[in-house]
Design a protein around this motif. Structure first.
Motif, PDB file in Angstrom:
ATOM      1  N   ALA A 262       0.720  -1.082  -0.084  1.00 19.85           N
ATOM      2  CA  ALA A 262      -0.002  -0.071   0.002  1.00 19.85           C
ATOM      3  C   ALA A 262       0.895   1.162  -0.044  1.00 19.85           C
ATOM      4  O   ALA A 262       0.420   2.222  -0.696  1.00 19.85           O
ATOM      5  N   ALA A 263       1.978   1.479   0.785  1.00 19.11           N
ATOM      6  CA  ALA A 263       2.630   2.476   0.857  1.00 19.11           C
ATOM      7  C   ALA A 263       3.455   2.539  -0.491  1.00 19.11           C
ATOM      8  O   ALA A 263       3.682   3.751  -1.045  1.00 19.11           O
ATOM      9  N   MET A 264       4.021   1.521  -1.195  1.00 12.64           N
ATOM     10  CA  MET A 264       4.656   1.641  -2.370  1.00 12.64           C
ATOM     11  C   MET A 264       3.650   2.152  -3.249  1.00 12.64           C
ATOM     12  O   MET A 264       3.930   2.924  -4.368  1.00 12.64           O
ATOM     13  N   HIS A 265       2.474   1.628  -3.309  1.00  9.79           N
ATOM     14  CA  HIS A 265       1.426   2.209  -4.322  1.00  9.79           C
ATOM     15  C   HIS A 265       1.431   3.737  -4.222  1.00  9.79           C
ATOM     16  O   HIS A 265       1.219   4.672  -5.224  1.00  9.79           O
ATOM     17  N   ALA A 266       1.158   4.010  -3.079  1.00 11.69           N
ATOM     18  CA  ALA A 266       1.114   5.443  -2.616  1.00 11.69           C
ATOM     19  C   ALA A 266       2.032   6.427  -3.430  1.00 11.69           C
ATOM     20  O   ALA A 266       2.180   7.569  -3.944  1.00 11.69           O
ATOM     21  N   ALA A 267       3.428   5.843  -3.107  1.00  5.88           N
ATOM     22  CA  ALA A 267       4.406   6.667  -3.762  1.00  5.88           C
ATOM     23  C   ALA A 267       4.427   6.348  -5.425  1.00  5.88           C
ATOM     24  O   ALA A 267       4.769   7.477  -6.087  1.00  5.88           O
ATOM     25  N   ILE A 268       4.048   5.480  -5.940  1.00  8.30           N
ATOM     26  CA  ILE A 268       4.024   5.361  -7.288  1.00  8.30           C
ATOM     27  C   ILE A 268       2.971   6.193  -8.078  1.00  8.30           C
ATOM     28  O   ILE A 268       3.103   6.926  -8.917  1.00  8.30           O
ATOM     29  N   GLU A 269       1.800   6.275  -7.325  1.00 12.97           N
ATOM     30  CA  GLU A 269       0.521   7.481  -7.732  1.00 12.97           C
ATOM     31  C   GLU A 269       1.262   8.622  -7.713  1.00 12.97           C
ATOM     32  O   GLU A 269       0.848   9.415  -8.711  1.00 12.97           O
ATOM     33  N   LYS A 270       2.028   9.064  -6.643  1.00  7.04           N
ATOM     34  CA  LYS A 270       2.531  10.533  -6.648  1.00  7.04           C
ATOM     35  C   LYS A 270       3.593  10.691  -7.901  1.00  7.04           C
ATOM     36  O   LYS A 270       3.554  11.624  -8.820  1.00  7.04           O
ATOM     37  N   ALA A 271       4.399   9.443  -8.187  1.00  9.49           N
ATOM     38  CA  ALA A 271       5.467   9.511  -9.131  1.00  9.49           C
ATOM     39  C   ALA A 271       4.941   9.699 -10.673  1.00  9.49           C
ATOM     40  O   ALA A 271       5.213  10.391 -11.342  1.00  9.49           O
ATOM     41  N   VAL A 272       3.913   8.890 -11.063  1.00 13.63           N
ATOM     42  CA  VAL A 272       3.084   8.896 -12.132  1.00 13.63           C
ATOM     43  C   VAL A 272       2.422  10.321 -12.390  1.00 13.63           C
ATOM     44  O   VAL A 272       2.263  10.643 -13.365  1.00 13.63           O
ATOM     45  N   ALA A 273       1.944  11.138 -11.496  1.00 17.57           N
ATOM     46  CA  ALA A 273       1.243  12.238 -11.403  1.00 17.57           C
ATOM     47  C   ALA A 273       2.462  13.410 -11.739  1.00 17.57           C
ATOM     48  O   ALA A 273       1.941  14.506 -12.030  1.00 17.57           O
ATOM     49  N   ALA A 274       3.763  12.997 -11.657  1.00 15.64           N
ATOM     50  CA  ALA A 274       4.749  14.150 -12.032  1.00 15.64           C
ATOM     51  C   ALA A 274       4.669  14.593 -13.392  1.00 15.64           C
ATOM     52  O   ALA A 274       4.579  13.853 -14.356  1.00 15.64           O
ATOM     53  N   GLU A 275       4.997  15.686 -13.510  1.00 18.10           N
ATOM     54  CA  GLU A 275       4.976  16.378 -14.730  1.00 18.10           C
ATOM     55  C   GLU A 275       5.755  15.764 -15.881  1.00 18.10           C
ATOM     56  O   GLU A 275       5.750  15.509 -16.919  1.00 18.10           O
ATOM     57  N   SER A 276       7.215  15.465 -15.263  1.00 21.16           N
ATOM     58  CA  SER A 276       8.095  14.880 -15.987  1.00 21.16           C
ATOM     59  C   SER A 276       7.593  13.501 -16.776  1.00 21.16           C
ATOM     60  O   SER A 276       8.026  13.077 -17.596  1.00 21.16           O
ATOM     61  N   VAL A 277       6.979  12.742 -15.768  1.00 24.43           N
ATOM     62  CA  VAL A 277       6.802  11.308 -16.023  1.00 24.43           C
ATOM     63  C   VAL A 277       5.574  11.387 -17.056  1.00 24.43           C
ATOM     64  O   VAL A 277       5.683  10.925 -18.057  1.00 24.43           O
ATOM     65  N   LYS A 278       4.580  12.352 -16.926  1.00 23.72           N
ATOM     66  CA  LYS A 278       3.392  12.567 -17.876  1.00 23.72           C
ATOM     67  C   LYS A 278       3.908  12.883 -19.233  1.00 23.72           C
ATOM     68  O   LYS A 278       3.615  12.498 -20.324  1.00 23.72           O
ATOM     69  N   LYS A 279       4.977  13.979 -19.240  1.00 19.26           N
ATOM     70  CA  LYS A 279       5.567  14.401 -20.781  1.00 19.26           C
ATOM     71  C   LYS A 279       6.281  12.960 -21.184  1.00 19.26           C
ATOM     72  O   LYS A 279       5.923  12.988 -22.348  1.00 19.26           O
ATOM     73  N   ALA A 280       7.055  12.408 -20.451  1.00 21.06           N
ATOM     74  CA  ALA A 280       7.760  11.079 -21.254  1.00 21.06           C
ATOM     75  C   ALA A 280       6.924  10.076 -21.573  1.00 21.06           C
ATOM     76  O   ALA A 280       6.824   9.728 -22.833  1.00 21.06           O
ATOM     77  N   PHE A 281       5.988   9.794 -20.805  1.00 21.34           N
ATOM     78  CA  PHE A 281       5.014   8.837 -21.256  1.00 21.34           C
ATOM     79  C   PHE A 281       4.211   9.359 -22.412  1.00 21.34           C
ATOM     80  O   PHE A 281       3.937   8.529 -23.380  1.00 21.34           O
ATOM     81  N   GLY A 282       3.886  10.568 -22.419  1.00 20.24           N
ATOM     82  CA  GLY A 282       3.115  11.273 -23.666  1.00 20.24           C
ATOM     83  C   GLY A 282       3.765  11.152 -25.128  1.00 20.24           C
ATOM     84  O   GLY A 282       3.488  10.899 -25.933  1.00 20.24           O
ATOM     85  N   GLN A 283       5.226  11.303 -24.667  1.00 25.68           N
ATOM     86  CA  GLN A 283       5.926  11.247 -25.996  1.00 25.68           C
ATOM     87  C   GLN A 283       5.944   9.668 -26.506  1.00 25.68           C
ATOM     88  O   GLN A 283       6.322   9.481 -27.718  1.00 25.68           O
ATOM     89  N   MET A 284       5.806   8.680 -25.792  1.00 23.08           N
ATOM     90  CA  MET A 284       5.774   7.303 -25.989  1.00 23.08           C
ATOM     91  C   MET A 284       4.368   6.776 -26.132  1.00 23.08           C
ATOM     92  O   MET A 284       4.180   5.606 -26.605  1.00 23.08           O
ATOM     93  N   VAL A 285       3.340   7.808 -26.395  1.00 20.91           N
ATOM     94  CA  VAL A 285       2.059   7.442 -26.738  1.00 20.91           C
ATOM     95  C   VAL A 285       1.325   6.577 -25.743  1.00 20.91           C
ATOM     96  O   VAL A 285       0.674   5.585 -25.828  1.00 20.91           O
ATOM     97  N   LEU A 286       1.791   6.794 -24.408  1.00 20.82           N
ATOM     98  CA  LEU A 286       1.421   6.023 -23.327  1.00 20.82           C
ATOM     99  C   LEU A 286       0.551   6.759 -22.345  1.00 20.82           C
ATOM    100  O   LEU A 286       0.906   8.271 -22.138  1.00 20.82           O
ATOM    101  N   ASP A 287      -0.362   6.527 -21.772  1.00 17.06           N
ATOM    102  CA  ASP A 287      -1.280   7.249 -20.997  1.00 17.06           C
ATOM    103  C   ASP A 287      -1.056   6.800 -19.226  1.00 17.06           C
ATOM    104  O   ASP A 287      -1.315   5.727 -19.053  1.00 17.06           O
ATOM    105  N   PRO A 288      -0.695   7.777 -18.651  1.00 13.98           N
ATOM    106  CA  PRO A 288      -0.281   7.371 -17.287  1.00 13.98           C
ATOM    107  C   PRO A 288      -1.439   6.924 -16.678  1.00 13.98           C
ATOM    108  O   PRO A 288      -2.674   7.367 -16.654  1.00 13.98           O
TER     109      PRO A 288
END
Length: 322
Positions: A262-288
């Motif tokens: 549960a603690a790891m999921h909470a950390a991952i949820e915040k990481a996936v919401a990071a602007e850098s991650v969303k931008k990188a995923f978008g460039q790979m045509v992936l949806d966070p």
């Protein structure tokens, strides 16, 4: 090839202070594919963000081989202490059980779902030598040219193989399946007019489509891709039962304590919401996407059932895992 940053992730500011996640110095993310590929880049972009949300050192460990199964086995055998996670596309965990005999792991028994991190969609693309601009026109062309009606996939028993077979069955056409070892060889034959169609991850088709080297007829998600808003979905083309997306997700060894998961999921949820991650995923045509453990577990069970049903409907005969 996708550009990526080479790094070993150092400790950052802890989001959990002296929590269970911060007590261990190193978090390993194991990937079953070589450096530089999509799964590897997803892992490294995510790891960059996780160093902030966990306050831990993070490394990405590549264990390519056996279609990603070497990494699966490495995580299965790891201590269930929350320090080792598998990052994998869903097909390895949910389709392989219907495509392969003698798998050395059990998806439900051997792993604890932690979180999805993104969603990917597939596409049906055709070579420019095929005079079709819509799914209906392609179906008509296949019926008029049965000897030329063929589609490529990255291997027998893969999601693109099954999806192509489902499309052919639903459309009432015959399409010869031609398995390849990878996208580069497929593209050579598609561009050369030796293969009519290609079922693939959308990320492999966007740029060639923009360059005028292939034409994407449909995608398999429930909604149109922001990268190609003019391309209809299979649902819009009249095949609602073929809508499917592939998740990339993180799983831990089965006995990992629930509070640690549960603690790891909470950390991952915040990481996936990071602007850098969303931008990188978008460039790979992936949806966070960061699905919580319980919902992720339900998704895995549903996907296992779905692919088992697809295999039965296609009379697919499983082959031994090698």
């Amino acid at each position: 090839m996708i550009n990526r940053r080479h790094f070993t992730l150092a400790a950052g500011a802890s989001a959990f202070g002296t929590s269970a996640l911060a007590q261990a110095e190193l978090l390993r993310i194991v990937v079953g594919f070589p450096a530089g590929g999509v799964v590897d880049v997803v892992a490294r972009e995510l790891g960059e963000a996780l160093k902030v949300t966990t306050g831990r050192n993070v490394i990405v460990e590549n264990r390519p081989g056996a279609g990603g199964r070497l990494a699966v086995m490495a995580v299965k055998a790891a201590p269930p202490d929350g320090n080792t996670l598998l990052l994998t596309p869903s097909s390895i965990m949910t389709l392989y059980p219907s495509a392969l005999n003698k798998l050395p792991y059990d998806t439900l028994a051997d792993f604890a779902p932690v979180s999805t991190v993104c969603q990917s969609t597939n596409a049906l693309a055709i070579g420019m030598h095929v005079p079709a601009r819509t799914m209906g026109e392609f179906i008509a062309w296949c019926k008029a040219n049965p000897k030329d009606a063929s589609y490529a996939s990255p291997g027998a028993g893969s999601a693109p193989h099954f999806l192509g077979a489902q499309i052919a069955k639903a459309a009432g056409i015959e399409m010869l399946h031609v398995p390849y070892k990878g996208a580069p060889d497929i593209l050579v034959d598609l561009y050369g007019g030796r293969i009519a169609a290609f079922v693939t991850a959308l990320s492999n088709a966007v740029q060639p489509s923009r360059d005028g080297k292939m034409r994407i007829l449909v995608t398999t998600a429930d909604r149109r891709s922001a990268a190609l808003p003019d391309v209809p979905t299979v649902r819009e083309a009249g095949f609602p039962d073929l809508a499917v997306t592939e998740w990339f997700g993180l799983l831990a060894p089965a006995a990992t304590p629930a509070p640690r998961v549960a603690a790891m999921h909470a950390a991952i949820e915040k990481a996936v919401a990071a602007e850098s991650v969303k931008k990188a995923f978008g460039q790979m045509v992936l949806d966070p996407d960061a699905t919580a453990p319980a919902a992720f577990s339900n998704r895995i069970r549903a996907d296992l059932d779905r692919w088992a049903g697809v295999a039965r409907s296609l009379n697919y005969q499983r082959v031994d895992a090698t």
